[in-house]
Motif scaffolding. Structure first.
Motif, PDB file in Angstrom:
ATOM      1  N   HIS A   1      52.463 -13.269 -27.955  1.00  0.00           N
ATOM      2  CA  HIS A   1      52.824 -13.593 -26.574  1.00  0.00           C
ATOM      3  C   HIS A   1      53.096 -12.306 -25.804  1.00  0.00           C
ATOM      4  O   HIS A   1      53.856 -11.457 -26.262  1.00  0.00           O
ATOM      5  CB  HIS A   1      54.061 -14.490 -26.522  1.00  0.00           C
ATOM      6  CG  HIS A   1      54.527 -14.796 -25.130  1.00  0.00           C
ATOM      7  ND1 HIS A   1      53.884 -15.704 -24.321  1.00  0.00           N
ATOM      8  CD2 HIS A   1      55.562 -14.301 -24.402  1.00  0.00           C
ATOM      9  CE1 HIS A   1      54.505 -15.763 -23.158  1.00  0.00           C
ATOM     10  NE2 HIS A   1      55.532 -14.914 -23.176  1.00  0.00           N
ATOM     11  N   ILE A   2      52.458 -12.178 -24.653  1.00  0.00           N
ATOM     12  CA  ILE A   2      52.634 -11.000 -23.812  1.00  0.00           C
ATOM     13  C   ILE A   2      53.002 -11.455 -22.410  1.00  0.00           C
ATOM     14  O   ILE A   2      52.319 -12.305 -21.824  1.00  0.00           O
ATOM     15  CB  ILE A   2      51.350 -10.142 -23.754  1.00  0.00           C
ATOM     16  CG1 ILE A   2      50.965  -9.656 -25.154  1.00  0.00           C
ATOM     17  CG2 ILE A   2      51.532  -8.952 -22.809  1.00  0.00           C
ATOM     18  CD1 ILE A   2      49.646  -8.909 -25.183  1.00  0.00           C
ATOM     19  N   LYS A   3      54.076 -10.896 -21.866  1.00  0.00           N
ATOM     20  CA  LYS A   3      54.474 -11.173 -20.492  1.00  0.00           C
ATOM     21  C   LYS A   3      54.713  -9.838 -19.806  1.00  0.00           C
ATOM     22  O   LYS A   3      55.629  -9.101 -20.178  1.00  0.00           O
ATOM     23  CB  LYS A   3      55.735 -12.032 -20.441  1.00  0.00           C
ATOM     24  CG  LYS A   3      56.154 -12.432 -19.035  1.00  0.00           C
ATOM     25  CD  LYS A   3      57.334 -13.409 -19.075  1.00  0.00           C
ATOM     26  CE  LYS A   3      57.687 -13.877 -17.667  1.00  0.00           C
ATOM     27  NZ  LYS A   3      58.797 -14.865 -17.686  1.00  0.00           N
ATOM     28  N   VAL A   4      53.876  -9.540 -18.837  1.00  0.00           N
ATOM     29  CA  VAL A   4      53.948  -8.217 -18.219  1.00  0.00           C
ATOM     30  C   VAL A   4      53.839  -8.312 -16.706  1.00  0.00           C
ATOM     31  O   VAL A   4      53.144  -9.187 -16.170  1.00  0.00           O
ATOM     32  CB  VAL A   4      52.824  -7.305 -18.751  1.00  0.00           C
ATOM     33  CG1 VAL A   4      53.054  -6.946 -20.187  1.00  0.00           C
ATOM     34  CG2 VAL A   4      51.460  -7.979 -18.580  1.00  0.00           C
ATOM     35  N   PRO A   5      54.523  -7.415 -15.971  1.00  0.00           N
ATOM     36  CA  PRO A   5      54.297  -7.312 -14.528  1.00  0.00           C
ATOM     37  C   PRO A   5      52.954  -6.637 -14.277  1.00  0.00           C
ATOM     38  O   PRO A   5      52.561  -5.728 -15.003  1.00  0.00           O
ATOM     39  CB  PRO A   5      55.469  -6.439 -14.056  1.00  0.00           C
ATOM     40  CG  PRO A   5      55.828  -5.618 -15.247  1.00  0.00           C
ATOM     41  CD  PRO A   5      55.557  -6.480 -16.453  1.00  0.00           C
ATOM     42  N   MET A   6      52.241  -7.102 -13.264  1.00  0.00           N
ATOM     43  CA  MET A   6      50.914  -6.586 -12.991  1.00  0.00           C
ATOM     44  C   MET A   6      50.935  -5.594 -11.824  1.00  0.00           C
ATOM     45  O   MET A   6      51.482  -5.900 -10.756  1.00  0.00           O
ATOM     46  CB  MET A   6      49.961  -7.738 -12.637  1.00  0.00           C
ATOM     47  CG  MET A   6      49.699  -8.711 -13.780  1.00  0.00           C
ATOM     48  SD  MET A   6      48.784  -7.944 -15.146  1.00  0.00           S
ATOM     49  CE  MET A   6      50.054  -7.852 -16.389  1.00  0.00           C
ATOM     50  N   PRO A   7      50.326  -4.416 -11.982  1.00  0.00           N
ATOM     51  CA  PRO A   7      50.224  -3.483 -10.859  1.00  0.00           C
ATOM     52  C   PRO A   7      49.239  -4.026  -9.822  1.00  0.00           C
ATOM     53  O   PRO A   7      48.212  -4.617 -10.176  1.00  0.00           O
ATOM     54  CB  PRO A   7      49.697  -2.207 -11.506  1.00  0.00           C
ATOM     55  CG  PRO A   7      48.927  -2.695 -12.708  1.00  0.00           C
ATOM     56  CD  PRO A   7      49.665  -3.906 -13.193  1.00  0.00           C
ATOM     57  N   GLY A   8      49.546  -3.882  -8.577  1.00  0.00           N
ATOM     58  CA  GLY A   8      48.653  -4.402  -7.551  1.00  0.00           C
ATOM     59  C   GLY A   8      48.882  -3.737  -6.213  1.00  0.00           C
ATOM     60  O   GLY A   8      49.937  -3.151  -5.965  1.00  0.00           O
ATOM     61  N   VAL A   9      47.883  -3.846  -5.362  1.00  0.00           N
ATOM     62  CA  VAL A   9      47.994  -3.273  -4.020  1.00  0.00           C
ATOM     63  C   VAL A   9      48.327  -4.338  -2.987  1.00  0.00           C
ATOM     64  O   VAL A   9      48.581  -4.026  -1.826  1.00  0.00           O
ATOM     65  CB  VAL A   9      46.689  -2.556  -3.618  1.00  0.00           C
ATOM     66  CG1 VAL A   9      46.440  -1.364  -4.526  1.00  0.00           C
ATOM     67  CG2 VAL A   9      45.498  -3.523  -3.678  1.00  0.00           C
TER      68      VAL A   9
END
Length: 316
Positions: free
Chosen positions: A211-219
């Motif tokens: 299980h992976i829960k990560v914040p996503m980089p975005g513009v």
């Protein structure tokens, strides 16, 4: 004593002029008819009938009370008949609120069948990804995706939401195709934030117990599901969106599913309405109709297997 039943018995005795005939008409024992009339007289502290071995006649008090009883019983029957008609043909204004994507993609296209079935309902459908206050804003019921936190609402689960991770071919040609969720840190992602709290949602991924829960980089971050899909189509980054909004774009080649072997749990969809409100006929038929629409939709029905790999905690 059932006062309405006693009034109905009294009226029938006056109309037929006999306890025996009244008992026959009402299909009650004669003793019960007599007992109910006596109890009615006792509760009113008034004599309603003169009784002899040959006939029953009404007293002056009884005559006045008889007229009132006839009107009351008539009103009760009219109310019951009106409610019965409303159950069959509900009418009036119905205010509902639905998530933007569900509204535009699933519910609105199905509305012609709803109005054909219930032509006397006038529907006011708010379409927003902002969770509205049903009581404060005068909304009869709402369709909501995700976990419910408001305990003042009654909820009925009517469907599920599955998710897809995808990107436009133009984006993938420029930045490459991610093979693992960890690679998304080097990508641009289109984020979705809560209209209520402003919090940007993390993305979840599951595969073979990992299980992976990560914040996503975005513009860019958005809080409208239709705008979110458009951002993905424009090549602004990788998106994680409901499969019923993304599926047709993937099938048409406008988007490409990525990380297809990574999944997560679907989100439930409920219809909610306030506890302190009676569930009117128009609300009841709308709830049943939405349940029927979702049950017949391949991506929304409870227990459905997603056509694409679902990824939860994104926009609805």
């Amino acid at each position: 004593m059932n006062k309405l039943q006693a009034m109905e018995v009294f009226v029938q005795v006056v109309d037929t002029g006999s306890f025996t005939r009244a008992a026959q008409v009402l299909d009650l024992p004669k003793a019960s008819v007599s007992t109910l009339v006596q109890a009615l007289e006792a509760s009113l502290s008034a004599k309603l009938l003169h009784r002899t071995t040959r006939q029953v006649t009404v007293t002056s008090d009884g005559a006045a009370y008889y007229e009132r009883c006839v009107r009351i019983l008539s009103d009760v029957r009219e109310a019951e008949e009106s409610l019965s008609r409303m159950r069959i043909n509900p009418s009036g204004r119905l205010r509902v609120d639905t998530p933007t994507g569900l509204s535009s993609e699933i519910l609105i296209p199905a509305l012609p069948a709803f109005f054909e079935r219930y032509p006397d309902i006038t529907l006011e459908m708010g379409s927003t990804d902002r969770p509205v206050d049903l009581v404060e804003e005068g909304v009869d019921c709402a369709v909501r995706g995700g976990a419910l936190t408001d305990t003042s609402l009654i909820a009925r689960r009517v469907g599920i939401i599955n998710f897809v991770t995808a990107a436009a071919p133009s984006y993938l040609a420029r930045f490459g195709v991610p093979r693992h969720p960890g690679e998304l840190a080097q990508h641009r992602c289109v984020n979705y934030f809560s209209a209520k709290t402003g919090k940007v949602y993390d993305w979840d991924f599951n595969r073979d117990g990992e299980h992976i829960k990560v914040p996503m980089p975005g513009v860019i971050a958005l809080n409208d599901s239709n705008a979110y899909v458009q951002a993905g189509l424009a090549g602004l980054g990788v998106v994680q969106m409901t499969d019923y909004l993304v599926m047709r774009h993937v099938e048409a080649g406008r988007m490409v599913q990525v990380l297809p072997d990574w999944t997560s749990d679907p989100l439930p969809v409920h219809i909610v309405y306030p506890q302190n409100r009676h569930m009117s006929a128009k609300v009841r038929v709308f709830v049943e109709w939405v349940s029927e629409v979702f049950a017949n939709h391949p991506q929304m029905r409870l227990g459905a297997r997603p056509a694409f790999a679902p990824v939860a905690d994104a926009a609805t």
